[in-house]
Design a protein around this motif. Sequence first.
Motif, short mmCIF file in Angstrom:
data_model
loop_
_atom_site.label_atom_id
_atom_site.label_comp_id
_atom_site.label_asym_id
_atom_site.label_seq_id
_atom_site.Cartn_x
_atom_site.Cartn_y
_atom_site.Cartn_z
N PRO A 6 0.84 -1.21 0.00
CA PRO A 6 0.00 0.00 0.00
C PRO A 6 0.86 1.25 0.00
N ASP A 7 0.43 2.25 -0.75
CA ASP A 7 1.18 3.50 -0.87
C ASP A 7 0.64 4.49 0.17
N GLY A 8 1.15 4.39 1.37
CA GLY A 8 0.71 5.29 2.44
C GLY A 8 -0.27 4.63 3.38
N LYS A 9 -0.39 5.19 4.60
CA LYS A 9 -1.25 4.59 5.62
C LYS A 9 -2.71 4.60 5.25
N LEU A 10 -3.15 5.61 4.50
CA LEU A 10 -4.56 5.69 4.12
C LEU A 10 -4.95 4.54 3.20
N ALA A 11 -3.95 3.93 2.56
CA ALA A 11 -4.25 2.83 1.63
C ALA A 11 -4.22 1.47 2.32
N ASP A 12 -3.87 1.41 3.59
CA ASP A 12 -3.74 0.13 4.29
C ASP A 12 -5.04 -0.67 4.30
N GLU A 13 -6.13 -0.02 4.71
CA GLU A 13 -7.40 -0.75 4.83
C GLU A 13 -7.93 -1.20 3.48
N PRO A 14 -8.00 -0.31 2.45
CA PRO A 14 -8.45 -0.79 1.13
C PRO A 14 -7.58 -1.94 0.61
N TYR A 15 -6.28 -1.87 0.89
CA TYR A 15 -5.35 -2.92 0.45
C TYR A 15 -5.75 -4.26 1.06
N ARG A 16 -6.01 -4.28 2.36
CA ARG A 16 -6.36 -5.53 3.04
C ARG A 16 -7.73 -6.02 2.63
N VAL A 17 -8.64 -5.10 2.35
CA VAL A 17 -9.98 -5.48 1.90
C VAL A 17 -9.89 -6.21 0.56
N VAL A 18 -9.12 -5.64 -0.38
CA VAL A 18 -8.95 -6.26 -1.70
C VAL A 18 -8.29 -7.63 -1.57
N ARG A 19 -7.25 -7.72 -0.74
CA ARG A 19 -6.55 -8.99 -0.54
C ARG A 19 -7.50 -10.07 -0.05
N ASP A 20 -8.29 -9.78 0.98
CA ASP A 20 -9.18 -10.79 1.55
C ASP A 20 -10.32 -11.13 0.62
N ALA A 21 -10.81 -10.13 -0.13
CA ALA A 21 -11.91 -10.40 -1.06
C ALA A 21 -11.44 -11.31 -2.20
N LEU A 22 -10.24 -11.08 -2.72
CA LEU A 22 -9.70 -11.94 -3.77
C LEU A 22 -9.51 -13.37 -3.26
N ALA A 34 -1.86 -9.08 -13.32
CA ALA A 34 -2.73 -9.97 -12.56
C ALA A 34 -2.49 -9.72 -11.09
N VAL A 35 -3.56 -9.46 -10.35
CA VAL A 35 -3.47 -9.15 -8.93
C VAL A 35 -4.03 -10.34 -8.16
N LYS A 36 -3.22 -10.91 -7.27
CA LYS A 36 -3.66 -12.09 -6.53
C LYS A 36 -3.16 -12.01 -5.09
N PRO A 37 -3.87 -12.62 -4.14
CA PRO A 37 -3.41 -12.64 -2.76
C PRO A 37 -2.21 -13.57 -2.63
N HIS A 38 -1.24 -13.18 -1.78
CA HIS A 38 -0.06 -14.01 -1.57
C HIS A 38 0.40 -13.83 -0.13
N GLU A 39 0.33 -14.93 0.64
CA GLU A 39 0.66 -14.88 2.06
C GLU A 39 -0.10 -13.75 2.74
N ASP A 40 0.59 -12.78 3.36
CA ASP A 40 -0.10 -11.70 4.06
C ASP A 40 -0.32 -10.47 3.18
N GLY A 41 0.04 -10.55 1.91
CA GLY A 41 -0.06 -9.38 1.06
C GLY A 41 -0.64 -9.67 -0.30
N ILE A 42 -0.25 -8.85 -1.26
CA ILE A 42 -0.76 -8.97 -2.63
C ILE A 42 0.42 -9.11 -3.59
N LEU A 43 0.26 -10.01 -4.54
CA LEU A 43 1.27 -10.22 -5.58
C LEU A 43 0.71 -9.71 -6.90
N VAL A 44 1.51 -8.95 -7.63
CA VAL A 44 1.13 -8.50 -8.96
C VAL A 44 2.07 -9.16 -9.97
N GLU A 45 1.49 -9.86 -10.93
CA GLU A 45 2.31 -10.51 -11.97
C GLU A 45 1.97 -9.91 -13.32
N THR A 46 3.01 -9.54 -14.07
CA THR A 46 2.76 -9.09 -15.44
C THR A 46 2.35 -10.30 -16.27
#
Length: 295
Positions: free
Chosen positions: A97-113, A134-146
């Motif tokens: 996440p880019d900044g603290k304000l993005a923390d919650e949306p980041y985790r919401v997207v991760r868990d929803a995926l 391609a955006v996919k959940p990976h361990e405790d975060g998010i993985l982006v693959e070209t």
Amino acid sequence: MKLYSALDSREKISFNQIHEPSKQRIRYEKVAPGVGPVDKDEIVKGYEYTKGRYVLFNDEEFEALKVESKKTLDMIQFAPAETIDPLYFDKPYYALPDGKLADEPYRVVRDALRRSKTVGLGQITMRGRSYIAAVKPHEDGILVETVHYAEEIRAAKGFFDEIPQGAIDPDLVDLAEELINRKKAKFDPAKFEDEYALALERLVKKKIERHGELVLEDQEEPSRDYGDNVVSLVDALKKSLSAKSASANGKRRAANDDEAEEEAPAPRKRAAAEKARAAPRAKAPAKAAPKRAKK
């Protein structure tokens, strides 16, 4: 969103060309026929559209084509994870996440995926170029693959056309499946090593320690022995096929012997039976007369 390459960028061992008699490193000059060495500033890129004819491009023209890099990833669709062929995936990046304000949306997207078992697909720009991401959940975060574009993938049909078609022995398939299940385990990349890279590192180290002289008599460390972890499906199937063939041949020979016995000519059977009846039976030995008791 901040992206960090998930691949180790450490450089592997690389070599330079050396002129052995003088021990000088070989240098390369950019030259033009009939002109000789040229300055870097005089070099442009050319596209050969027909034999010997080019259209020329300068750096400014390429710069003008670059797409403006953005910190956002524009999502276009969400696809079930199993519908994306792994062949399309290219380079992985850890997304943060880019900044603290993005923390919650980041985790919401991760868990929803993760809960929906889907992969987000969108467009991202990096280094002036546009990529499918391609955006996919990976361990405790998010993985982006070209992801490769469709035109970048070569069709498999032309490569597999020569593979023979036809029925396969189901027993051999069962055996192969049994061998696979016997060795099935969770993927552990730590069990695999780049043996060539390790041997090369050892060779370079020896050269340095001996000031450039290699002692040929020294034995290199043996490559890793995987022992019982290695299974050759082909060898196992060949062995099974040979055993199966031998068993089938044995059964055929036994069946042929039984047939030969049952199909023996009737006259020979009758003659053998009559001969057995005509043969005189051996007489039993005569019993000795009982002795009279003395008075």
